[in-house]
Design a protein around this motif. Structure first.
Motif, PDB file in Angstrom:
ATOM      1  N   ILE A  45      -3.978  11.352   5.782  1.00  0.00           N
ATOM      2  CA  ILE A  45      -3.284  10.334   4.986  1.00  0.00           C
ATOM      3  C   ILE A  45      -3.737   8.925   5.312  1.00  0.00           C
ATOM      4  N   ASP A  47      -6.608   7.994   5.067  1.00  0.00           N
ATOM      5  CA  ASP A  47      -7.610   7.694   4.043  1.00  0.00           C
ATOM      6  C   ASP A  47      -6.963   7.021   2.831  1.00  0.00           C
ATOM      7  N   PHE A  48      -5.638   7.015   2.760  1.00  0.00           N
ATOM      8  CA  PHE A  48      -4.924   6.484   1.607  1.00  0.00           C
ATOM      9  C   PHE A  48      -4.786   4.970   1.638  1.00  0.00           C
ATOM     10  N   LEU A  96       2.974   5.654  -0.298  1.00  0.00           N
ATOM     11  CA  LEU A  96       1.728   6.331   0.074  1.00  0.00           C
ATOM     12  C   LEU A  96       1.193   7.209  -1.053  1.00  0.00           C
ATOM     13  N   LEU A  99      -0.612   4.712  -3.156  1.00  0.00           N
ATOM     14  CA  LEU A  99      -1.865   4.317  -2.500  1.00  0.00           C
ATOM     15  C   LEU A  99      -2.885   5.451  -2.489  1.00  0.00           C
ATOM     16  N   GLY A 100      -2.402   6.687  -2.399  1.00  0.00           N
ATOM     17  CA  GLY A 100      -3.314   7.830  -2.329  1.00  0.00           C
ATOM     18  C   GLY A 100      -3.700   8.399  -3.671  1.00  0.00           C
ATOM     19  N   SER A 102      -5.690   7.389  -6.095  1.00  0.00           N
ATOM     20  CA  SER A 102      -7.118   7.407  -6.420  1.00  0.00           C
ATOM     21  C   SER A 102      -7.859   8.437  -5.562  1.00  0.00           C
ATOM     22  N   TYR A 103      -7.474   8.578  -4.295  1.00  0.00           N
ATOM     23  CA  TYR A 103      -8.082   9.595  -3.431  1.00  0.00           C
ATOM     24  C   TYR A 103      -7.806  10.995  -3.988  1.00  0.00           C
ATOM     25  N   LEU A 104      -6.556  11.251  -4.352  1.00  0.00           N
ATOM     26  CA  LEU A 104      -6.186  12.568  -4.872  1.00  0.00           C
ATOM     27  C   LEU A 104      -6.857  12.850  -6.216  1.00  0.00           C
ATOM     28  N   PRO A 119       2.468  13.856   5.076  1.00  0.00           N
ATOM     29  CA  PRO A 119       1.669  14.290   3.926  1.00  0.00           C
ATOM     30  C   PRO A 119       2.417  15.264   3.014  1.00  0.00           C
ATOM     31  N   ILE A 122       4.587  13.102   0.830  1.00  0.00           N
ATOM     32  CA  ILE A 122       3.774  12.339  -0.130  1.00  0.00           C
ATOM     33  C   ILE A 122       3.364  13.231  -1.292  1.00  0.00           C
ATOM     34  N   TYR A 126       4.106  13.176  -5.251  1.00  0.00           N
ATOM     35  CA  TYR A 126       2.970  13.183  -6.184  1.00  0.00           C
ATOM     36  C   TYR A 126       3.083  14.371  -7.145  1.00  0.00           C
TER      37      TYR A 126
END
Length: 149
Positions: A45, A47-48, A96, A99-100, A102-104, A119, A122, A126
């Motif tokens: 996480i 990386d978020f 989070l 923030l995450g 785009s990563y996901l 996680p 989160i 999501y």
């Protein structure tokens, strides 16, 4: 003509706090290794959000564990009570997850297996916008903290 099938993507999502969470994710990655139809991505996480925030958070966490473990115990106990910190958990999960996002979206997992409560929360948030996403969790502690639920 052969049709190319997309591999089933499993995101193992952990937090770099304590080795147990990472070791559980590594064991899962190894278990999937003999499944050629599965692509495994091991993420964390941190990386978020920007790297400096992750370093600051981890540094503070490690300092608290070393210098004032009673503060960690107090926060853990507060967070594990009915009501207590659930509002904070929801706030963190929403923030989070945003923030995450785009990563996901770049990973596009079919399934996420969380090895840490944050996680899991989160991805639980999501998942409300992505109901087809499968979410699993591996509890790596001796007991289940309220933030897992």
């Amino acid at each position: 003509m052969h049709e190319t099938r997309k591999k089933y993507t499993v995101l193992l999502l952990s937090a770099p706090i304590g080795s147990g969470h990472r070791l559980a994710a590594a064991a899962l990655e190894q278990a999937f290794a003999d499944r050629p139809e599965v692509e495994v991505i091991h993420g964390n996480i941190f990386d978020f959000f920007p790297q400096f925030l992750g370093k600051a958070f981890l540094g503070t966490y490690l300092w608290i564990l070393k210098c004032c473990p009673w503060l960690y115990k107090l926060a853990y106990s507060w967070g594990n009570k009915q009501g207590g910190s659930l509002w904070l958990r929801e706030l963190l999960n929403r923030l989070l997850a945003a923030l995450g996002g785009s990563y996901l979206r770049s990973v596009q997992p079919d399934a996420v297996i969380a090895t840490h409560a944050t996680p899991a929360g989160i991805i639980g948030y999501y998942k409300k916008q992505h109901p087809k996403l499968w979410l699993g969790a591996v509890v790596t502690d001796f007991t289940i903290h309220r933030w897992w639920v």
